[in-house]
Design a protein around this motif. Sequence first.
Motif, PDB file in Angstrom:
ATOM      1  N   MET A   1      58.584  17.448 -19.353  1.00 37.71           N
ATOM      2  CA  MET A   1      57.455  18.307 -19.611  1.00 37.71           C
ATOM      3  C   MET A   1      56.788  18.035 -20.963  1.00 37.71           C
ATOM      4  O   MET A   1      55.571  17.992 -21.009  1.00 37.71           O
ATOM      5  CB  MET A   1      57.898  19.764 -19.544  1.00 37.71           C
ATOM      6  N   PRO A   2      57.542  17.834 -22.055  1.00 39.72           N
ATOM      7  CA  PRO A   2      56.867  17.580 -23.324  1.00 39.72           C
ATOM      8  C   PRO A   2      55.989  16.329 -23.277  1.00 39.72           C
ATOM      9  O   PRO A   2      54.926  16.296 -23.883  1.00 39.72           O
ATOM     10  CB  PRO A   2      57.997  17.404 -24.329  1.00 39.72           C
ATOM     11  N   GLY A   3      56.433  15.317 -22.554  1.00 38.53           N
ATOM     12  CA  GLY A   3      55.626  14.104 -22.445  1.00 38.53           C
ATOM     13  C   GLY A   3      54.322  14.354 -21.707  1.00 38.53           C
ATOM     14  O   GLY A   3      53.271  13.825 -22.075  1.00 38.53           O
ATOM     15  N   MET A   4      54.373  15.168 -20.675  1.00 39.16           N
ATOM     16  CA  MET A   4      53.165  15.482 -19.912  1.00 39.16           C
ATOM     17  C   MET A   4      52.192  16.318 -20.741  1.00 39.16           C
ATOM     18  O   MET A   4      50.981  16.096 -20.702  1.00 39.16           O
ATOM     19  CB  MET A   4      53.544  16.210 -18.625  1.00 39.16           C
ATOM     20  N   VAL A   5      52.727  17.261 -21.501  1.00 41.09           N
ATOM     21  CA  VAL A   5      51.878  18.093 -22.352  1.00 41.09           C
ATOM     22  C   VAL A   5      51.276  17.248 -23.474  1.00 41.09           C
ATOM     23  O   VAL A   5      50.096  17.396 -23.807  1.00 41.09           O
ATOM     24  CB  VAL A   5      52.688  19.282 -22.922  1.00 41.09           C
ATOM     25  N   ALA A   6      52.074  16.337 -24.034  1.00 41.90           N
ATOM     26  CA  ALA A   6      51.565  15.469 -25.093  1.00 41.90           C
ATOM     27  C   ALA A   6      50.455  14.563 -24.575  1.00 41.90           C
ATOM     28  O   ALA A   6      49.486  14.301 -25.282  1.00 41.90           O
ATOM     29  CB  ALA A   6      52.702  14.637 -25.675  1.00 41.90           C
ATOM     30  N   LEU A   7      50.585  14.093 -23.337  1.00 37.67           N
ATOM     31  CA  LEU A   7      49.524  13.267 -22.753  1.00 37.67           C
ATOM     32  C   LEU A   7      48.223  14.045 -22.608  1.00 37.67           C
ATOM     33  O   LEU A   7      47.140  13.472 -22.667  1.00 37.67           O
ATOM     34  CB  LEU A   7      49.947  12.751 -21.378  1.00 37.67           C
ATOM     35  N   ARG A   8      48.325  15.319 -22.431  1.00 31.07           N
ATOM     36  CA  ARG A   8      47.127  16.126 -22.221  1.00 31.07           C
ATOM     37  C   ARG A   8      46.481  16.574 -23.532  1.00 31.07           C
ATOM     38  O   ARG A   8      45.252  16.585 -23.646  1.00 31.07           O
ATOM     39  CB  ARG A   8      47.478  17.362 -21.394  1.00 31.07           C
ATOM     40  N   TYR A   9      47.283  16.924 -24.552  1.00 34.28           N
ATOM     41  CA  TYR A   9      46.728  17.574 -25.735  1.00 34.28           C
ATOM     42  C   TYR A   9      46.801  16.773 -27.036  1.00 34.28           C
ATOM     43  O   TYR A   9      46.058  17.061 -27.958  1.00 34.28           O
ATOM     44  CB  TYR A   9      47.416  18.928 -25.958  1.00 34.28           C
ATOM     45  N   ASN A  10      47.700  15.807 -27.153  1.00 34.11           N
ATOM     46  CA  ASN A  10      47.818  15.024 -28.381  1.00 34.11           C
ATOM     47  C   ASN A  10      46.837  13.849 -28.299  1.00 34.11           C
ATOM     48  O   ASN A  10      46.946  13.011 -27.412  1.00 34.11           O
ATOM     49  CB  ASN A  10      49.250  14.511 -28.534  1.00 34.11           C
ATOM     50  N   PRO A  11      45.876  13.762 -29.218  1.00 35.79           N
ATOM     51  CA  PRO A  11      44.864  12.706 -29.110  1.00 35.79           C
ATOM     52  C   PRO A  11      45.430  11.291 -29.215  1.00 35.79           C
ATOM     53  O   PRO A  11      44.954  10.374 -28.549  1.00 35.79           O
ATOM     54  CB  PRO A  11      43.903  13.002 -30.263  1.00 35.79           C
ATOM     55  N   ILE A  12      46.468  11.095 -30.014  1.00 33.80           N
ATOM     56  CA  ILE A  12      47.064   9.771 -30.151  1.00 33.80           C
ATOM     57  C   ILE A  12      47.766   9.363 -28.869  1.00 33.80           C
ATOM     58  O   ILE A  12      47.573   8.267 -28.347  1.00 33.80           O
ATOM     59  CB  ILE A  12      48.054   9.756 -31.335  1.00 33.80           C
ATOM     60  N   LEU A  13      48.576  10.270 -28.329  1.00 36.28           N
ATOM     61  CA  LEU A  13      49.320   9.944 -27.118  1.00 36.28           C
ATOM     62  C   LEU A  13      48.424   9.924 -25.886  1.00 36.28           C
ATOM     63  O   LEU A  13      48.722   9.229 -24.917  1.00 36.28           O
ATOM     64  CB  LEU A  13      50.474  10.929 -26.954  1.00 36.28           C
ATOM     65  N   LYS A  14      47.336  10.665 -25.920  1.00 43.74           N
ATOM     66  CA  LYS A  14      46.384  10.629 -24.811  1.00 43.74           C
ATOM     67  C   LYS A  14      45.751   9.242 -24.708  1.00 43.74           C
ATOM     68  O   LYS A  14      45.670   8.659 -23.626  1.00 43.74           O
ATOM     69  CB  LYS A  14      45.311  11.697 -25.018  1.00 43.74           C
ATOM     70  N   THR A  15      45.338   8.690 -25.840  1.00 42.61           N
ATOM     71  CA  THR A  15      44.770   7.343 -25.861  1.00 42.61           C
ATOM     72  C   THR A  15      45.817   6.318 -25.441  1.00 42.61           C
ATOM     73  O   THR A  15      45.522   5.388 -24.678  1.00 42.61           O
ATOM     74  CB  THR A  15      44.260   7.014 -27.276  1.00 42.61           C
ATOM     75  N   PHE A  16      47.035   6.492 -25.916  1.00 44.67           N
ATOM     76  CA  PHE A  16      48.136   5.599 -25.563  1.00 44.67           C
ATOM     77  C   PHE A  16      48.386   5.614 -24.056  1.00 44.67           C
ATOM     78  O   PHE A  16      48.510   4.567 -23.423  1.00 44.67           O
ATOM     79  CB  PHE A  16      49.396   6.032 -26.330  1.00 44.67           C
ATOM     80  N   GLY A  17      48.447   6.801 -23.456  1.00 43.56           N
ATOM     81  CA  GLY A  17      48.681   6.918 -22.031  1.00 43.56           C
ATOM     82  C   GLY A  17      47.551   6.346 -21.192  1.00 43.56           C
ATOM     83  O   GLY A  17      47.792   5.688 -20.169  1.00 43.56           O
ATOM     84  N   GLU A  18      46.324   6.568 -21.612  1.00 42.11           N
ATOM     85  CA  GLU A  18      45.177   6.013 -20.889  1.00 42.11           C
ATOM     86  C   GLU A  18      45.203   4.488 -20.918  1.00 42.11           C
ATOM     87  O   GLU A  18      44.887   3.830 -19.932  1.00 42.11           O
ATOM     88  CB  GLU A  18      43.872   6.536 -21.485  1.00 42.11           C
ATOM     89  N   ARG A  19      45.601   3.928 -22.064  1.00 37.97           N
ATOM     90  CA  ARG A  19      45.677   2.470 -22.181  1.00 37.97           C
ATOM     91  C   ARG A  19      46.756   1.895 -21.271  1.00 37.97           C
ATOM     92  O   ARG A  19      46.555   0.864 -20.615  1.00 37.97           O
ATOM     93  CB  ARG A  19      45.954   2.088 -23.630  1.00 37.97           C
TER      94      ARG A  19
END
Length: 67
Positions: free
Chosen positions: A1-19
């Motif tokens: 769950m923390p990874g999924m929430v970080a993908l949604r709300y943390n700008p650094i990890l969101k960019t990382f996940g999209e890449r």
Amino acid sequence: MPGMVALRYNPILKTFGERLLASGHAPKAVIGATMRKLVHMIYGIVRTGVPFRADFCSQKLDFQDGI
């Protein structure tokens, strides 16, 4: 769950996940990589005692290769 929430709300990890998704990784692999990166970020914050800054490494994020 923390990874999924970080993908949604943390700008650094969101960019990382999209890449990672754009490069063809499976969605669960992206969540796993995000969890690992989140743990490294938390450890760095605890070790140094410096508060989290979202703009700290956003310039370097474009140059990272691999997971």
